[in-house]
Design a protein around this motif. Structure first.
Motif, short mmCIF file in Angstrom:
data_model
loop_
_atom_site.label_atom_id
_atom_site.label_comp_id
_atom_site.label_asym_id
_atom_site.label_seq_id
_atom_site.Cartn_x
_atom_site.Cartn_y
_atom_site.Cartn_z
N ALA A 62 3.78 -13.09 3.55
CA ALA A 62 3.20 -11.90 4.16
C ALA A 62 2.43 -11.17 3.07
O ALA A 62 2.98 -10.85 2.03
N PRO A 63 1.12 -10.97 3.27
CA PRO A 63 0.31 -10.43 2.18
C PRO A 63 0.59 -8.97 1.87
O PRO A 63 0.95 -8.20 2.76
N ALA A 64 0.40 -8.59 0.62
CA ALA A 64 0.44 -7.18 0.23
C ALA A 64 -0.76 -6.49 0.88
O ALA A 64 -1.75 -7.14 1.21
N VAL A 65 -0.67 -5.18 1.06
CA VAL A 65 -1.69 -4.45 1.81
C VAL A 65 -3.08 -4.63 1.19
O VAL A 65 -4.08 -4.80 1.89
N ARG A 66 -3.15 -4.63 -0.12
CA ARG A 66 -4.43 -4.79 -0.82
C ARG A 66 -5.07 -6.15 -0.48
O ARG A 66 -6.28 -6.25 -0.24
N VAL A 67 -4.21 -7.16 -0.44
CA VAL A 67 -4.69 -8.51 -0.16
C VAL A 67 -5.08 -8.64 1.31
O VAL A 67 -6.10 -9.24 1.66
N LYS A 70 -8.47 -6.99 1.91
CA LYS A 70 -9.55 -7.82 1.39
C LYS A 70 -9.80 -9.04 2.30
O LYS A 70 -10.93 -9.35 2.64
N THR A 108 6.15 -9.30 0.31
CA THR A 108 6.74 -9.35 -1.03
C THR A 108 6.18 -8.20 -1.85
O THR A 108 4.98 -8.00 -1.91
N GLY A 109 7.06 -7.45 -2.49
CA GLY A 109 6.61 -6.33 -3.32
C GLY A 109 6.45 -5.06 -2.53
O GLY A 109 5.98 -4.05 -3.05
N CYS A 110 6.83 -5.08 -1.27
CA CYS A 110 6.74 -3.89 -0.43
C CYS A 110 8.08 -3.16 -0.55
O CYS A 110 9.11 -3.68 -0.18
N ILE A 111 8.04 -1.97 -1.13
CA ILE A 111 9.30 -1.30 -1.44
C ILE A 111 9.73 -0.39 -0.29
O ILE A 111 8.91 0.30 0.28
N MET C 1 4.21 -2.24 -0.21
CA MET C 1 3.73 -1.88 -1.54
C MET C 1 2.97 -0.56 -1.46
O MET C 1 2.23 -0.32 -0.53
N SER C 2 3.15 0.30 -2.43
CA SER C 2 2.50 1.59 -2.38
C SER C 2 1.20 1.55 -3.18
O SER C 2 1.12 0.95 -4.24
N GLU C 3 0.19 2.19 -2.65
CA GLU C 3 -1.10 2.26 -3.31
C GLU C 3 -0.98 3.05 -4.62
O GLU C 3 -1.66 2.78 -5.58
N MET C 5 1.07 3.05 -6.94
CA MET C 5 1.42 2.31 -8.15
C MET C 5 0.19 1.86 -8.93
O MET C 5 0.26 1.62 -10.10
N MET C 6 -0.94 1.73 -8.24
CA MET C 6 -2.13 1.19 -8.89
C MET C 6 -2.98 2.28 -9.51
O MET C 6 -3.97 2.02 -10.15
N GLU C 34 7.72 -14.92 -6.96
CA GLU C 34 7.87 -13.58 -6.37
C GLU C 34 7.57 -12.49 -7.39
O GLU C 34 6.93 -11.49 -7.07
N LEU C 37 3.84 -12.24 -7.73
CA LEU C 37 3.21 -11.57 -6.59
C LEU C 37 3.46 -10.06 -6.62
O LEU C 37 2.57 -9.27 -6.33
N ILE C 38 4.66 -9.68 -6.98
CA ILE C 38 4.97 -8.25 -7.07
C ILE C 38 4.19 -7.65 -8.24
O ILE C 38 3.57 -6.59 -8.11
N MET C 81 -6.13 -14.66 -4.21
CA MET C 81 -6.38 -13.41 -3.49
C MET C 81 -5.61 -12.23 -4.10
O MET C 81 -5.90 -11.08 -3.83
N TYR C 82 -4.61 -12.57 -4.91
CA TYR C 82 -3.89 -11.53 -5.64
C TYR C 82 -4.51 -11.33 -7.03
O TYR C 82 -3.91 -10.71 -7.90
#
Lengths: 111, 99, 129
Positions: A62-67, A70, A108-111, C1-3, C5-6, C34, C37-38, C81-82
């Motif tokens: 499942a892609p991260a929001v940024r990905v 895009k 993944t990485g979604c907290i 994921m929170s924006e 953080m970037m 993992e 990716l994180i 893509m990451y």
């Protein structure tokens, strides 16, 4: 662990409401998951959900929001590949809510 | 006797220790990461072929497929499924697992 | 994921992940993937190095239906893509295993052990799996 009930069947979810088995998913269940997120599914919502299903099929993730943003931009055009558009459809986070409705695990990485 | 090896020969010496202790006529079954020993053209293929001159070497097909190496198996290694694993265990009086 | 953080605006460091384990016998490979990716959310300069049995993580044609584990090899193709685009594979590791670049599921740069050694020297952070 939780469950959602649909058409007399009970489907297993995790404690946050994501389907435990991606194979359980169908459009009726997606509708039910959307209801639990207070989302009224329109064609635009389905477009994102279908996109996520295809993405997962191909990459097993499942892609991260940024990905996601895009990738949607690439496939459906820049007017859809931006956070404003996606957050309007899924106010509590496109990755989080749309993934849940698509039957995917939490990104993944979604907290 | 049936010997099983479940570790990659590139990471641990389980396979070589197994070969050193398997008597002529034994069956040796490669499972899990042990199936990497079945790849043709690796630095271990000659040792495996040598073992095949005195023992029968088997590999679990599901583990080969999972690892993307099912198409690269040394000629003469016999592929078995889980039922075949059970059969091998039943056919031999003892099983030694080289972990 | 929170924006959020970037948006720290911190400095970019060179991160290198070394992958040395085969994919299904232990959990290291999946854990590494993992973390990569994180970690991608932090927009650092990331490299992945595959040595030893780590090269088996990216073999083509993996089909895990028979072992009831998830086949995560397609996910390596999502790394681009990451913005994780630097994948290095040790030539010696491939050759010892009877593999070649054509056996891999992703585009990689094949390097000698000596070249990888130099690459590691350039890194700010090296994480080993």
């Amino acid at each position: 662990m939780g469950t959602i009930s649909i058409n007399g069947k009970s489907i297993e979810t995790d404690e946050e409401g994501y389907l435990t088995n991606i194979g359980d998913w169908d459009r009726d269940i997606a509708g039910e998951l959307a209801k639990s997120e207070n989302i009224d599914m329109t064609e635009s919502h389905w477009e994102v959900v279908d996109f996520l299903r295809e993405y997962y099929q191909e990459y097993q993730i499942a892609p991260a929001v940024r990905v996601l943003t895009k990738a949607i931009g690439k496939k459906l055009g820049p007017e859809k590949g931006n956070s404003k558009y996606l957050y309007e459809l899924f106010p509590y986070g496109p990755a989080k809510q749309a993934c849940k409705i698509a039957g995917l695990p939490k990104p993944t990485g979604c907290i | 006797m049936l010997h099983t090896v479940n570790k990659s020969p590139f990471e641990k010496n389980s396979l070589e220790t197994c070969f050193a202790h398997a008597k002529e006529g034994s069956a040796i079954l490669l499972i899990e990461d042990g199936v990497y020993a079945a790849i043709q053209g690796s630095v271990f293929s000659d040792k495996v072929k040598q073992a095949m001159s005195t023992c029968t070497v088997y590999a679990l097909e599901g583990d080969l497929k999972a690892r993307g190496v099912a198409g690269k198996v040394i000629d003469g290694i016999q592929l078995v499924d889980y039922a075949g694993f059970v059969d091998l265990a039943c056919q031999h009086d003892k099983v030694t697992a080289w972990l | 994921m929170s924006e959020e953080m970037m948006e720290g605006g911190g400095t970019i460091k060179k991160f290198c992940y070394i992958n040395r384990k085969a994919p299904y016998g232990t959990v290291y490979a999946l854990e590494s993937l993992e973390v990569v990716l994180i970690g991608a959310a932090f927009e650092q300069d990331v490299s992945l190095v595959f040595v030893d049995d780590g090269v088996f993580q990216i073999t083509k044609g993996q089909d895990t239906a028979g072992i009831e584990q998830k086949n995560f090899s397609p996910t390596y193709r999502a790394l681009e893509m990451y913005d994780v685009e630097k994948l290095y594979v040790e030539r010696e590791a491939l050759e010892a295993r009877g593999l070649s670049e054509e056996d891999l599921i992703v585009d990689v740069q094949v390097m000698s052990a000596a070249e990888i050694r130099d690459l590691l020297e350039e890194q700010d952070v090296v994480l080993s799996f």
